[in-house]
Design an enzyme around this catalytic site. Structure first.
Site, PDB file in Angstrom:
ATOM      1  N   ASP A 115      56.929  41.170  47.531  1.00  0.00           N
ATOM      2  CA  ASP A 115      56.022  41.255  46.390  1.00  0.00           C
ATOM      3  C   ASP A 115      56.047  42.700  45.898  1.00  0.00           C
ATOM      4  O   ASP A 115      55.704  43.630  46.638  1.00  0.00           O
ATOM      5  CB  ASP A 115      54.603  40.857  46.824  1.00  0.00           C
ATOM      6  CG  ASP A 115      53.619  40.825  45.658  1.00  0.00           C
ATOM      7  OD1 ASP A 115      53.853  41.511  44.644  1.00  0.00           O
ATOM      8  OD2 ASP A 115      52.589  40.131  45.778  1.00  0.00           O
ATOM      9  N   PHE A 123      48.243  41.580  49.868  1.00  0.00           N
ATOM     10  CA  PHE A 123      47.211  41.212  48.913  1.00  0.00           C
ATOM     11  C   PHE A 123      46.694  39.818  49.256  1.00  0.00           C
ATOM     12  O   PHE A 123      47.492  38.898  49.469  1.00  0.00           O
ATOM     13  CB  PHE A 123      47.768  41.239  47.494  1.00  0.00           C
ATOM     14  CG  PHE A 123      46.707  41.152  46.433  1.00  0.00           C
ATOM     15  CD1 PHE A 123      45.799  42.189  46.270  1.00  0.00           C
ATOM     16  CD2 PHE A 123      46.608  40.051  45.613  1.00  0.00           C
ATOM     17  CE1 PHE A 123      44.804  42.119  45.310  1.00  0.00           C
ATOM     18  CE2 PHE A 123      45.616  39.970  44.645  1.00  0.00           C
ATOM     19  CZ  PHE A 123      44.712  41.005  44.491  1.00  0.00           C
ATOM     20  N   ARG A 137      40.492  54.404  45.148  1.00  0.00           N
ATOM     21  CA  ARG A 137      41.928  54.231  44.929  1.00  0.00           C
ATOM     22  C   ARG A 137      42.339  54.888  43.608  1.00  0.00           C
ATOM     23  O   ARG A 137      41.723  54.662  42.563  1.00  0.00           O
ATOM     24  CB  ARG A 137      42.251  52.732  44.908  1.00  0.00           C
ATOM     25  CG  ARG A 137      43.723  52.408  44.922  1.00  0.00           C
ATOM     26  CD  ARG A 137      43.940  50.918  45.035  1.00  0.00           C
ATOM     27  NE  ARG A 137      43.599  50.219  43.799  1.00  0.00           N
ATOM     28  CZ  ARG A 137      44.105  49.031  43.433  1.00  0.00           C
ATOM     29  NH1 ARG A 137      44.938  48.410  44.241  1.00  0.00           N
ATOM     30  NH2 ARG A 137      43.743  48.463  42.309  1.00  0.00           N
ATOM     31  N   TYR A 185      51.555  43.698  34.483  1.00  0.00           N
ATOM     32  CA  TYR A 185      50.434  44.329  33.794  1.00  0.00           C
ATOM     33  C   TYR A 185      49.950  45.611  34.480  1.00  0.00           C
ATOM     34  O   TYR A 185      49.012  46.241  34.013  1.00  0.00           O
ATOM     35  CB  TYR A 185      49.262  43.359  33.639  1.00  0.00           C
ATOM     36  CG  TYR A 185      48.832  42.664  34.911  1.00  0.00           C
ATOM     37  CD1 TYR A 185      48.007  43.299  35.827  1.00  0.00           C
ATOM     38  CD2 TYR A 185      49.248  41.366  35.182  1.00  0.00           C
ATOM     39  CE1 TYR A 185      47.615  42.671  36.992  1.00  0.00           C
ATOM     40  CE2 TYR A 185      48.861  40.718  36.343  1.00  0.00           C
ATOM     41  CZ  TYR A 185      48.041  41.374  37.248  1.00  0.00           C
ATOM     42  OH  TYR A 185      47.665  40.742  38.405  1.00  0.00           O
ATOM     43  N   LYS A 186      50.591  46.002  35.581  1.00  0.00           N
ATOM     44  CA  LYS A 186      50.216  47.244  36.243  1.00  0.00           C
ATOM     45  C   LYS A 186      51.099  48.373  35.709  1.00  0.00           C
ATOM     46  O   LYS A 186      50.918  48.836  34.587  1.00  0.00           O
ATOM     47  CB  LYS A 186      50.327  47.083  37.757  1.00  0.00           C
ATOM     48  CG  LYS A 186      49.417  45.994  38.333  1.00  0.00           C
ATOM     49  CD  LYS A 186      49.570  45.886  39.837  1.00  0.00           C
ATOM     50  CE  LYS A 186      48.822  44.687  40.413  1.00  0.00           C
ATOM     51  NZ  LYS A 186      47.365  44.785  40.273  1.00  0.00           N
TER      52      LYS A 186
END
Length: 398
Positions: free
Chosen positions: A185, A114, A357, A210-211
């Site tokens: 990560d 990321f 996605r 939060y995912k």
């Protein structure tokens, strides 16, 4: 499989008829969260005021909630603490790792990482001086690039674009054999795949909540430090709540014991309350069962799209060991196709330059939703319903 995923789906507040395949970006609202936030606001903050730090257990929340996440990532109890943002946790982990390997100057990552992780690493290394180097290679080349010059590898376990999954245990073992440390990560792993940070030998792990953990927008991040290192690391961000005795107000910093030293500033209590309530949906849920259902769902989606949607190129590995809990396809008009899907009630997202996605969360997604999503996508492509000017105008968030 022992988990009743119909029962877990009932624990979420999702709009009727919506097929939500974007929990890998922002998880939906668990039904228990609003009442828990109201309690924290009214009964704790409102009625207890500052005494809630003691009476409501606010000060202990980062560790207590961290222990709940520890189970989901295969970590030891007492090795995870909450707080701050993922970028801050990446900085903490990398700075600590570099101090443990002072004779080395290379941080190794991959081009599928990321970008924010790479930005943080680059900024830290520029601060440390011109001798420090951030080296990036293709994801499949990471293992061969680990050598005696590398201080630490900084790897996102599941690629945010393609869903490709690295082998944590194998790469960590390779790093250790070369004398390097391993930072992972877990932003697209925690709550999505069967993470095993302890068994995999990870030195540090970080992630957001939060995912797949459904804490809400901007929810707090977590950091894991292997117990064998927890009393050795010296946090570069030496905030007052990482101090051995915060309320002594000592002008000299002394790091706290173990994972406590990785705390920085005042914890976000309302967001932690939301996360705490969101984690209730995991009670009785086996991560292994979750993983098995995830592979079932992603297999079905890949098979359906491959059969019914010519013109899309699969970007996600077919091999189960190399796949996270998302599926990505490439299309030259990927953004417009995704907008057409969202307009039809199938919510995924787009990642530049051309990736559609889709995230699959068994807690609230089943085969019925997968099959309907495939049919809607096939219809949009067959009719070119995406070919509209308004679908091609990119919003600030894609």
């Amino acid at each position: 499989m022992t988990v009743d995923f119909n029962a877990t789906k009932a624990l979420f507040d999702l709009p009727e008829g919506l097929i939500y395949l974007d929990g890998n970006s922002l998880g939906p609202l668990p039904r228990a969260v609003p009442a828990r936030i109201a309690e924290a606001v009214q009964q704790e903050w409102g009625a207890m005021l500052i005494t809630a730090w003691n009476r409501a257990g606010w000060m202990e929340m980062p560790r207590r909630v961290g222990d709940r996440i520890a189970r989901l990532i295969g970590a030891e109890a007492g090795a995870v603490v909450m707080g701050d943002t993922l970028s801050i946790k990446v900085y903490q982990a990398l700075a600590s790792a570099l101090e443990l390997r002072p004779e080395r100057r290379v941080v190794l990552s991959d081009t599928g990482n990321f970008p924010s992780d790479l930005y943080i690493a680059d900024g830290l290394l520029r601060t440390l001086g011109p001798d420090y180097v951030l080296k990036t290679v293709a994801p499949e080349e990471v293992a061969d690039a680990i050598d005696e010059t590398v201080a630490a590898i900084l790897i996102t376990e599941v690629d945010y674009r393609t869903g490709r999954r690295h082998d944590m245990a194998a790469l960590t073992a390779r790093a250790h054999a070369a004398g390097a440390l391993a930072i992972w990560d877990l932003a697209h792993s925690a709550g999505a795949v069967d993470c095993e940070v302890a068994a995999g030998g990870a030195d540090f792990a970080v992630g957001c909540s939060y995912k797949y953990l459904n804490s809400g927008p901007g929810g707090p991040a977590f950091i894991y430090v292997a117990p064998r290192l927890a009393d050795q690391v010296r946090p570069a961000l030496s905030g007052w709540l990482g101090h051995e005795s915060p309320f002594a107000f000592d002008l000299a910093y002394r790091p706290g014991t173990g994972i406590e030293r990785m705390r920085v500033g005042t914890p976000p209590i309302l967001q932690l309350a939301a996360l705490d309530a969101a984690l209730d949906v995991w009670e009785g849920v086996s991560v292994q069962d979750l993983r098995a259902r995830s592979l079932e769902l992603t297999d079905a989606f890949i098979a359906g799209v491959t059969a019914k949607c010519p013109g899309l190129d699969l970007a996600t590995p077919l091999d189960h060991k190399s796949r996270g809990s998302q599926v990505s396809f490439r299309h030259p008009e990927g953004y417009a196709v995704m907008q057409a899907l969202i307009a039809r009630g199938v919510v995924g997202d787009f990642r530049a330059p051309d990736i559609l996605r889709f995230g699959f969360t068994p807690l609230y997604i089943g085969l019925d939703e997968v099959n309907r999503a495939v049919d809607i996508l096939a219809e949009i492509l067959a009719t070119r319903a995406w070919d509209r000017v308004d679908y091609k105008m990119k919003a600030a968030v894609t």
